[in-house]
Design a protein around this motif. Structure first.
Motif, PDB file in Angstrom:
ATOM      1  N   GLY A  49       0.788  -1.231   0.000  1.00 11.66           N
ATOM      2  CA  GLY A  49       0.000   0.000   0.000  1.00 11.66           C
ATOM      3  C   GLY A  49       0.814   1.272   0.000  1.00 11.66           C
ATOM      4  N   GLY A  50       2.095   1.192  -0.292  1.00 16.02           N
ATOM      5  CA  GLY A  50       2.921   2.383  -0.389  1.00 16.02           C
ATOM      6  C   GLY A  50       3.614   2.781   0.897  1.00 16.02           C
ATOM      7  N   GLN A  51       3.425   1.984   1.966  1.00 24.45           N
ATOM      8  CA  GLN A  51       4.066   2.299   3.246  1.00 24.45           C
ATOM      9  C   GLN A  51       4.355   1.001   3.988  1.00 24.45           C
ATOM     10  OE1 GLN A  51       2.655   5.685   5.621  1.00 24.45           O
ATOM     11  NE2 GLN A  51       2.271   4.216   7.234  1.00 24.45           N
ATOM     12  N   LEU A  52       5.530   0.919   4.616  1.00 23.32           N
ATOM     13  CA  LEU A  52       5.920  -0.299   5.320  1.00 23.32           C
ATOM     14  C   LEU A  52       6.784   0.057   6.521  1.00 23.32           C
ATOM     15  CD1 LEU A  52       5.614  -3.420   4.992  1.00 23.32           C
ATOM     16  CD2 LEU A  52       7.756  -3.386   3.737  1.00 23.32           C
ATOM     17  N   CYS A  53       6.536  -0.626   7.626  1.00 24.50           N
ATOM     18  CA  CYS A  53       7.324  -0.400   8.842  1.00 24.50           C
ATOM     19  C   CYS A  53       8.682  -1.055   8.703  1.00 24.50           C
ATOM     20  CB  CYS A  53       6.582  -0.990  10.042  1.00 24.50           C
ATOM     21  SG  CYS A  53       7.493  -0.795  11.599  1.00 24.50           S
ATOM     22  N   VAL A  54       9.687  -0.418   9.269  1.00 25.21           N
ATOM     23  CA  VAL A  54      11.054  -0.947   9.201  1.00 25.21           C
ATOM     24  C   VAL A  54      11.124  -2.345   9.796  1.00 25.21           C
ATOM     25  CG1 VAL A  54      11.865   0.064  11.382  1.00 25.21           C
ATOM     26  CG2 VAL A  54      13.482  -0.347   9.528  1.00 25.21           C
ATOM     27  N   CYS A  55      10.304  -2.628  10.787  1.00 21.37           N
ATOM     28  CA  CYS A  55      10.339  -3.943  11.449  1.00 21.37           C
ATOM     29  C   CYS A  55       9.862  -5.064  10.534  1.00 21.37           C
ATOM     30  CB  CYS A  55       9.492  -3.913  12.719  1.00 21.37           C
ATOM     31  SG  CYS A  55       7.739  -3.589  12.410  1.00 21.37           S
ATOM     32  N   GLU A  56       9.175  -4.737   9.456  1.00 21.85           N
ATOM     33  CA  GLU A  56       8.622  -5.750   8.560  1.00 21.85           C
ATOM     34  C   GLU A  56       9.588  -6.174   7.446  1.00 21.85           C
ATOM     35  OE1 GLU A  56       4.131  -5.233   8.022  1.00 21.85           O
ATOM     36  OE2 GLU A  56       4.893  -3.188   8.359  1.00 21.85           O
ATOM     37  N   PHE A  57      10.657  -5.462   7.261  1.00 27.27           N
ATOM     38  CA  PHE A  57      11.582  -5.778   6.173  1.00 27.27           C
ATOM     39  C   PHE A  57      12.403  -7.035   6.437  1.00 27.27           C
ATOM     40  CE2 PHE A  57      11.022  -1.292   4.984  1.00 27.27           C
ATOM     41  CZ  PHE A  57      10.808  -1.448   3.631  1.00 27.27           C
ATOM     42  N   GLU A  58      12.817  -7.243   7.675  1.00 29.50           N
ATOM     43  CA  GLU A  58      13.775  -8.307   7.979  1.00 29.50           C
ATOM     44  C   GLU A  58      13.263  -9.691   7.586  1.00 29.50           C
ATOM     45  OE1 GLU A  58      16.752  -9.491  11.604  1.00 29.50           O
ATOM     46  OE2 GLU A  58      15.742  -7.561  11.662  1.00 29.50           O
ATOM     47  N   GLN A  59      11.978  -9.916   7.641  1.00 30.11           N
ATOM     48  CA  GLN A  59      11.432 -11.235   7.292  1.00 30.11           C
ATOM     49  C   GLN A  59      11.585 -11.563   5.802  1.00 30.11           C
ATOM     50  OE1 GLN A  59       7.103 -11.496   7.658  1.00 30.11           O
ATOM     51  NE2 GLN A  59       7.007  -9.255   7.552  1.00 30.11           N
ATOM     52  N   TYR A  60      11.801 -10.553   4.983  1.00 32.10           N
ATOM     53  CA  TYR A  60      11.906 -10.759   3.539  1.00 32.10           C
ATOM     54  C   TYR A  60      13.340 -10.916   3.040  1.00 32.10           C
ATOM     55  CZ  TYR A  60       7.038  -9.296   3.427  1.00 32.10           C
ATOM     56  OH  TYR A  60       5.688  -9.201   3.631  1.00 32.10           O
ATOM     57  N   PHE A  61      14.308 -10.641   3.906  1.00 27.11           N
ATOM     58  CA  PHE A  61      15.700 -10.640   3.468  1.00 27.11           C
ATOM     59  C   PHE A  61      16.566 -11.497   4.380  1.00 27.11           C
ATOM     60  CE2 PHE A  61      13.873  -6.601   2.121  1.00 27.11           C
ATOM     61  CZ  PHE A  61      14.124  -6.655   0.761  1.00 27.11           C
ATOM     62  N   ASP A  62      17.644 -12.002   3.808  1.00 27.10           N
ATOM     63  CA  ASP A  62      18.608 -12.781   4.562  1.00 27.10           C
ATOM     64  C   ASP A  62      19.754 -11.872   5.008  1.00 27.10           C
ATOM     65  OD1 ASP A  62      19.682 -15.041   5.734  1.00 27.10           O
ATOM     66  OD2 ASP A  62      20.779 -15.622   3.926  1.00 27.10           O
ATOM     67  N   VAL A  63      19.398 -10.693   5.491  1.00 27.88           N
ATOM     68  CA  VAL A  63      20.377  -9.734   6.010  1.00 27.88           C
ATOM     69  C   VAL A  63      19.867  -9.220   7.355  1.00 27.88           C
ATOM     70  CG1 VAL A  63      21.234  -9.037   3.733  1.00 27.88           C
ATOM     71  CG2 VAL A  63      19.351  -7.787   4.774  1.00 27.88           C
ATOM     72  N   LYS A  64      20.758  -8.687   8.132  1.00 29.05           N
ATOM     73  CA  LYS A  64      20.397  -8.184   9.462  1.00 29.05           C
ATOM     74  C   LYS A  64      19.897  -6.746   9.392  1.00 29.05           C
ATOM     75  CE  LYS A  64      21.464 -11.952  11.521  1.00 29.05           C
ATOM     76  NZ  LYS A  64      20.376 -12.847  11.794  1.00 29.05           N
ATOM     77  N   GLN A  65      19.329  -6.297  10.479  1.00 31.14           N
ATOM     78  CA  GLN A  65      18.702  -4.981  10.554  1.00 31.14           C
ATOM     79  C   GLN A  65      19.644  -3.834  10.195  1.00 31.14           C
ATOM     80  OE1 GLN A  65      18.763  -2.140  12.751  1.00 31.14           O
ATOM     81  NE2 GLN A  65      17.081  -1.300  11.527  1.00 31.14           N
ATOM     82  N   PRO A  66      20.913  -3.831  10.615  1.00 32.90           N
ATOM     83  CA  PRO A  66      21.790  -2.726  10.205  1.00 32.90           C
ATOM     84  C   PRO A  66      21.951  -2.619   8.680  1.00 32.90           C
ATOM     85  CG  PRO A  66      22.761  -3.879  12.054  1.00 32.90           C
ATOM     86  CD  PRO A  66      21.579  -4.692  11.608  1.00 32.90           C
ATOM     87  N   THR A  67      21.990  -3.767   7.990  1.00 34.82           N
ATOM     88  CA  THR A  67      22.094  -3.749   6.535  1.00 34.82           C
ATOM     89  C   THR A  67      20.811  -3.226   5.915  1.00 34.82           C
ATOM     90  OG1 THR A  67      23.599  -5.624   6.649  1.00 34.82           O
ATOM     91  CG2 THR A  67      22.597  -5.166   4.498  1.00 34.82           C
ATOM     92  N   ILE A  68      19.690  -3.607   6.469  1.00 35.49           N
ATOM     93  CA  ILE A  68      18.398  -3.090   6.000  1.00 35.49           C
ATOM     94  C   ILE A  68      18.355  -1.578   6.171  1.00 35.49           C
ATOM     95  CG2 ILE A  68      15.927  -3.034   6.540  1.00 35.49           C
ATOM     96  CD1 ILE A  68      16.171  -6.089   7.011  1.00 35.49           C
ATOM     97  N   SER A  69      18.798  -1.103   7.323  1.00 41.18           N
ATOM     98  CA  SER A  69      18.820   0.345   7.568  1.00 41.18           C
ATOM     99  C   SER A  69      19.715   1.062   6.562  1.00 41.18           C
ATOM    100  CB  SER A  69      19.295   0.640   8.992  1.00 41.18           C
ATOM    101  OG  SER A  69      18.330   0.199   9.915  1.00 41.18           O
ATOM    102  N   HIS A  70      20.845   0.451   6.236  1.00 37.87           N
ATOM    103  CA  HIS A  70      21.754   1.050   5.249  1.00 37.87           C
ATOM    104  C   HIS A  70      21.052   1.186   3.899  1.00 37.87           C
ATOM    105  CE1 HIS A  70      25.072   1.737   2.522  1.00 37.87           C
ATOM    106  NE2 HIS A  70      24.696   0.656   1.855  1.00 37.87           N
ATOM    107  N   HIS A  71      20.400   0.115   3.442  1.00 44.76           N
ATOM    108  CA  HIS A  71      19.722   0.154   2.151  1.00 44.76           C
ATOM    109  C   HIS A  71      18.576   1.171   2.148  1.00 44.76           C
ATOM    110  CE1 HIS A  71      21.978  -2.936   0.136  1.00 44.76           C
ATOM    111  NE2 HIS A  71      21.763  -3.805   1.115  1.00 44.76           N
ATOM    112  N   LEU A  72      17.860   1.269   3.250  1.00 43.94           N
ATOM    113  CA  LEU A  72      16.790   2.270   3.348  1.00 43.94           C
ATOM    114  C   LEU A  72      17.363   3.683   3.296  1.00 43.94           C
ATOM    115  CD1 LEU A  72      14.571   0.529   6.030  1.00 43.94           C
ATOM    116  CD2 LEU A  72      13.955   0.951   3.635  1.00 43.94           C
ATOM    117  N   LYS A  73      18.515   3.869   3.917  1.00 42.18           N
ATOM    118  CA  LYS A  73      19.181   5.176   3.889  1.00 42.18           C
ATOM    119  C   LYS A  73      19.559   5.552   2.460  1.00 42.18           C
ATOM    120  CE  LYS A  73      23.331   7.539   5.442  1.00 42.18           C
ATOM    121  NZ  LYS A  73      24.668   7.363   5.983  1.00 42.18           N
TER     122      LYS A  73
END
Length: 143
Positions: free
Chosen positions: A59-83
């Protein structure tokens, strides 16, 4: 067909001048090219492209906590990609309580789609087909 055959009669004597007088129309100015390149570079990474797709699919919006389940990377890497996506202007972030939500910037993607029209839809002239490469190890004949 050579370029000389396609030139008007007056230019056949000076084929080197064929391109000299042709004005080049620019669709994008230098600043726009730099911005577009940065956005395409941000989208060129598979994780970031998937993130944009996930945000759109939810729907055009997603919480940061929901990304980790889709990727085989840890939260700091997810934060980097979002940045990287945020710095390219492709997404925006807003904090709601303890959570950060990420949303697509629809105007930016609309501009990306419009900018994409600078690429030709299909080539006017197709390059010649190259012969198939010869194998270094030819197959033996079967009797």
């Amino acid at each position: 067909m050579s370029i000389i055959a396609r030139l008007p009669e007056t230019d056949k004597a000076h084929p080197e001048a064929a391109c000299a007088g042709m004005p080049i129309a620019e669709h994008l100015d230098a600043r726009e090219v730099e911005r577009l390149a940065a956005q395409l570079k941000a989208l060129a990474h598979p994780v970031r492209l998937r993130m944009v797709d996930l945000i759109h699919a939810h729907g055009g919006q997603l919480c940061v906590c929901e990304f980790e389940q889709y990727f085989d990377v840890k939260q700091p890497t997810i934060s980097h990609h979002l940045k990287v996506l945020r710095e390219a202007g492709l997404i925006r972030s807003c904090q709601k309580g303890a959570w950060v939500y990420h949303a697509i910037e629809p105007a930016v993607f609309a501009r990306l789609r419009r900018s994409w029209t600078v690429l030709p839809r299909r080539a006017r002239h197709r390059p010649p087909r190259l012969p198939k490469p010869q194998s270094a190890h030819p197959e033996p004949d079967n009797p």
